[in-house]
Every structure is written in C-alpha cells, then in structure tokens.
Design a protein around this motif. Sequence first.
Motif, PDB file in Angstrom:
ATOM      1  N   GLY A 231       0.707  -1.188   0.154  1.00  0.00           N
ATOM      2  CA  GLY A 231       0.036   0.074   0.156  1.00  0.00           C
ATOM      3  C   GLY A 231       0.765   1.181  -0.153  1.00  0.00           C
ATOM      4  N   LEU A 232       2.022   1.234  -0.405  1.00  0.00           N
ATOM      5  CA  LEU A 232       2.806   2.444  -0.676  1.00  0.00           C
ATOM      6  C   LEU A 232       3.042   2.852  -1.905  1.00  0.00           C
ATOM      7  CD1 LEU A 232       5.705   1.612   1.818  1.00  0.00           C
ATOM      8  CD2 LEU A 232       3.782   3.281   2.334  1.00  0.00           C
ATOM      9  N   GLN A 233       3.104   4.364  -2.201  1.00  0.00           N
ATOM     10  CA  GLN A 233       3.433   4.785  -3.387  1.00  0.00           C
ATOM     11  C   GLN A 233       4.394   6.014  -3.631  1.00  0.00           C
ATOM     12  OE1 GLN A 233      -0.062   5.888  -5.561  1.00  0.00           O
ATOM     13  NE2 GLN A 233       0.902   5.886  -7.602  1.00  0.00           N
ATOM     14  N   VAL A 234       5.392   5.909  -4.350  1.00  0.00           N
ATOM     15  CA  VAL A 234       6.529   6.949  -4.354  1.00  0.00           C
ATOM     16  C   VAL A 234       6.217   7.826  -5.615  1.00  0.00           C
ATOM     17  CG1 VAL A 234       8.808   7.576  -4.997  1.00  0.00           C
ATOM     18  CG2 VAL A 234       8.116   5.393  -3.471  1.00  0.00           C
ATOM     19  N   SER A 235       6.217   9.302  -5.338  1.00  0.00           N
ATOM     20  CA  SER A 235       5.909  10.297  -6.490  1.00  0.00           C
ATOM     21  C   SER A 235       7.100  11.224  -6.643  1.00  0.00           C
ATOM     22  CB  SER A 235       4.622  11.270  -6.275  1.00  0.00           C
ATOM     23  OG  SER A 235       4.755  11.826  -4.715  1.00  0.00           O
ATOM     24  N   GLU A 236       7.994  11.169  -5.425  1.00  0.00           N
ATOM     25  CA  GLU A 236       9.120  11.949  -5.710  1.00  0.00           C
ATOM     26  C   GLU A 236      10.451  11.239  -5.138  1.00  0.00           C
ATOM     27  OE1 GLU A 236       8.332  16.513  -4.714  1.00  0.00           O
ATOM     28  OE2 GLU A 236       7.626  15.316  -3.128  1.00  0.00           O
ATOM     29  N   MET A 237      10.950  10.717  -6.163  1.00  0.00           N
ATOM     30  CA  MET A 237      12.235   9.707  -5.888  1.00  0.00           C
ATOM     31  C   MET A 237      13.515  10.728  -5.223  1.00  0.00           C
ATOM     32  SD  MET A 237      12.944   6.955  -9.106  1.00  0.00           S
ATOM     33  CE  MET A 237      13.181   8.335 -10.231  1.00  0.00           C
ATOM     34  N   ASP A 238      13.594  11.791  -5.509  1.00  0.00           N
ATOM     35  CA  ASP A 238      14.656  12.531  -5.014  1.00  0.00           C
ATOM     36  C   ASP A 238      14.541  12.904  -3.494  1.00  0.00           C
ATOM     37  OD1 ASP A 238      15.291  12.264  -7.743  1.00  0.00           O
ATOM     38  OD2 ASP A 238      14.910  14.607  -8.064  1.00  0.00           O
ATOM     39  N   LYS A 239      13.327  12.703  -3.009  1.00  0.00           N
ATOM     40  CA  LYS A 239      13.227  13.152  -1.575  1.00  0.00           C
ATOM     41  C   LYS A 239      12.523  12.149  -0.670  1.00  0.00           C
ATOM     42  CE  LYS A 239      11.765  17.832  -3.008  1.00  0.00           C
ATOM     43  NZ  LYS A 239      10.884  18.980  -2.900  1.00  0.00           N
ATOM     44  N   GLN A 240      11.672  10.968  -1.340  1.00  0.00           N
ATOM     45  CA  GLN A 240      10.966  10.042  -0.419  1.00  0.00           C
ATOM     46  C   GLN A 240      12.001   8.979   0.067  1.00  0.00           C
ATOM     47  OE1 GLN A 240       7.329  10.167  -3.097  1.00  0.00           O
ATOM     48  NE2 GLN A 240       6.685   9.082  -1.361  1.00  0.00           N
ATOM     49  N   PHE A 241      13.194   9.062  -0.638  1.00  0.00           N
ATOM     50  CA  PHE A 241      14.137   7.838   0.183  1.00  0.00           C
ATOM     51  C   PHE A 241      14.983   8.306   0.957  1.00  0.00           C
ATOM     52  CE2 PHE A 241      12.498   6.061  -4.028  1.00  0.00           C
ATOM     53  CZ  PHE A 241      12.208   4.820  -3.656  1.00  0.00           C
ATOM     54  N   ALA A 242      15.085   9.812   1.311  1.00  0.00           N
ATOM     55  CA  ALA A 242      16.061  10.272   2.243  1.00  0.00           C
ATOM     56  C   ALA A 242      16.206   9.702   3.501  1.00  0.00           C
ATOM     57  CB  ALA A 242      15.901  11.829   2.342  1.00  0.00           C
ATOM     58  N   ASP A 243      14.802   9.448   4.196  1.00  0.00           N
ATOM     59  CA  ASP A 243      15.031   8.826   5.402  1.00  0.00           C
ATOM     60  C   ASP A 243      15.162   7.481   5.653  1.00  0.00           C
ATOM     61  OD1 ASP A 243      12.441   7.726   4.711  1.00  0.00           O
ATOM     62  OD2 ASP A 243      11.473   9.188   6.089  1.00  0.00           O
ATOM     63  N   GLY A 244      15.378   6.674   4.456  1.00  0.00           N
ATOM     64  CA  GLY A 244      15.890   5.224   4.555  1.00  0.00           C
ATOM     65  C   GLY A 244      14.497   4.454   4.687  1.00  0.00           C
ATOM     66  N   VAL A 245      13.298   4.765   5.144  1.00  0.00           N
ATOM     67  CA  VAL A 245      12.288   3.812   5.472  1.00  0.00           C
ATOM     68  C   VAL A 245      11.615   3.383   4.116  1.00  0.00           C
ATOM     69  CG1 VAL A 245      10.007   3.752   6.355  1.00  0.00           C
ATOM     70  CG2 VAL A 245      11.718   5.505   7.258  1.00  0.00           C
ATOM     71  N   ILE A 246      11.391   4.066   3.179  1.00  0.00           N
ATOM     72  CA  ILE A 246      10.746   3.345   1.890  1.00  0.00           C
ATOM     73  C   ILE A 246      11.757   2.524   1.096  1.00  0.00           C
ATOM     74  CG2 ILE A 246       9.915   3.816  -0.344  1.00  0.00           C
ATOM     75  CD1 ILE A 246       8.217   6.186   0.726  1.00  0.00           C
ATOM     76  N   LEU A 247      12.953   2.859   1.343  1.00  0.00           N
ATOM     77  CA  LEU A 247      14.389   2.190   0.817  1.00  0.00           C
ATOM     78  C   LEU A 247      14.361   0.735   1.237  1.00  0.00           C
ATOM     79  CD1 LEU A 247      16.491   2.068  -1.113  1.00  0.00           C
ATOM     80  CD2 LEU A 247      17.935   3.348   0.370  1.00  0.00           C
ATOM     81  N   LEU A 248      14.398   0.610   2.851  1.00  0.00           N
ATOM     82  CA  LEU A 248      14.149  -0.571   3.655  1.00  0.00           C
ATOM     83  C   LEU A 248      13.097  -1.540   3.155  1.00  0.00           C
ATOM     84  CD1 LEU A 248      15.481   0.639   6.981  1.00  0.00           C
ATOM     85  CD2 LEU A 248      16.672  -1.236   5.399  1.00  0.00           C
ATOM     86  N   LEU A 249      12.052  -0.844   2.940  1.00  0.00           N
ATOM     87  CA  LEU A 249      10.560  -1.664   2.857  1.00  0.00           C
ATOM     88  C   LEU A 249      10.684  -2.164   1.184  1.00  0.00           C
ATOM     89  CD1 LEU A 249       7.972   0.832   4.331  1.00  0.00           C
ATOM     90  CD2 LEU A 249       9.033  -1.449   5.269  1.00  0.00           C
TER      91      LEU A 249
END
Length: 328
Positions: A231-249
């Motif tokens: 149930g997750l969606q990314v719209s801004e690759m440059d910003k949404q991975f900065a905290d590491g959460v979505i990258l880990l998931l």
Amino acid sequence: MDTDLSDIPIWHQEEDSLDIESFQGQKRKIIQPSSLKDPKLEKLKGILVDWINSTLKPEHIVVQSLEEDLFDGLVLHHLLSRLAGVHVPAEEIALTIAAQTRKLELILEQLDKRLEQGDSCIKWSLQLIHNKDLLATIHLLVAMVRCFQPELDLPPNVKVEVVVVEVSKGGIKSEAQMEVLTGVRDASADSATNTGGEDPIEQLLKLEAHKVNTVKKAILHFINQSLSSIGLQVSEMDKQFADGVILLLLIGQLEGFFIPLCDFSLTPVSHSEMLHNVTLALDLCNDSGLQVSGVDPQDIVSQDVVATLKVLYILFKKHKGSVDKRDT
C-alpha cells in the motif's frame, strides 16, 4: 606525499641506520603530488576502502586510510581469510617491526600464489607495503579485487605520474613516468558498454532531459509495482528515500527480507535516525551481493539525486524481470 629525498622510504630510519649502498641498483617510485589530487585516483581509493570495509564488516574492522591501515598485515590477514579461506599462522596483532614483517611475508606468499602475477609483474613487496607505499598498496588491492571479486566495478584507465628514483655508485637518478593502476578493461561488462566505462547513472544524467525523465519514469513505475502489495506509492524519488524507510521496505519486498521494526526507525525524525536507516539499507544490498560502490549513506540522506538513482537502478536492474512476471 612529497618527492623530497628525505621522505623516500629507502632513507627512512626506524631502529637501525640503513646503508644506502645496500640499495644500489634498486628503484623506488613516488607518486607526484599533483597526481595525488586526481579525481580518478581518489575515486579508486574510495572504492577500495569501501570494498575492504564491506568485506570485513563481520570482523568489525574499519579502514580509513590505505596508506596507514594496511602496513602491519592485520587487514590483509583478515582479507585473505575472508576471500580465500586461508588462515595464516601468525599472531592477530603484530606490534614489533619483526613480527609485522614476518606476518606480511607469510600473507604475501599466500597472495602471490593466488594472484598469478608472475615474478616480473609483481608491483608490490614486503618492504613497500610495510613502508606504507600507496602505489604498491593500490597495486596489491587491485590485483586482489580482480582475483577474488571481479564483479566489483573499478574506475577504468586510472594512471598516476610517478618519479622513479634509482641509487647507483654514480649518485641518485630520477625520472618521471606514468604508472597504470587500472586498465581500460577494469570496469564490469555493464559499465564497459558505456562510454569510457562510466557508471550508467552518471552517463544517463549527461543525456537530454527527456531521455533522463523517461528512465526515471521506468524506475518509478518499477518501484510502485514493487510496493503496491504493502500500500505504498512513491511520487518523488529524489526526496522520499532520504529517510531510508521506503528504501528498506523496497529492499525487503524485492530481496524477500523481513526486517524487524526494532532494527530501524519507522518514523525517523533526527538526522542520525535517517542515517542509520540508509546505512542499514546499503548494508543489506551489499550482503545480498548488490555492490553499491561509491555511494555514501549521507548522500542519500542529503537527497543527492545521483546517489539515490544509483541504488534504485541496481535494484531495478536485478529485479525488473521478476516484478514484471509477477504482475502479468
């Protein structure tokens, strides 16, 4: 490193006075100060340091300087054990010069058997490594990468200008020449298909904007396909991975990892929490055989577009086919 003769290893004194005549007919090479600042050399050194630290992470060994951290044999001892399964019968920490040189001698004997260099081609020696000679140390490490982990991308065509100093009965002679550290084929097959073996993302970002956007959209589509089941969606690759959460998931979804919530911060607020998350993500990539070279966790936290795309591209390249099949 200076080219002043007083800094050349053959004049270095430790416990006993050295007899210069004993070095007659031998040559020493010193990297020119201007070459030490070459970006290609700096990149090669950084990749080698990252490679050592990634390989020896289970041993809790951290290298910061190729010149200062390899001379006593400790790091090479552990690398030989991890990469080749060879345990050299030597003390773990050698404190005296005699113990260090004996340990290095045993390690280099084992490495020289495996690196298949041939006596005339070996560009390092016990004395050079122990004297913290950067040139010899890099030559040895590059040979180890080629032998034990050839898939690791090394920047191709790295050359440095050196001064070759020779002691003879007639005095001291010196001349400048170029020393090749990596050849044109040192990049992996993937990098070799790009101009000059450059990283594919760095090469991509030099193209026209519409081409860059097309690739970004393809990677973004792949990411959202992979995250749709949670149930997750990314719209801004440059910003949404900065905290590491979505990258880990994302890594967990693609690699089949279950990452306990206690191992990372699900709602990071501080810079240190974000850095911890991203560091864990890159470590998981490396543990899975996805070599993320030249990317510092701080770069991701700082929303560096090149660093972020490099990590996402590696995941995209490995898993795109399986994700497409799953969704058909």
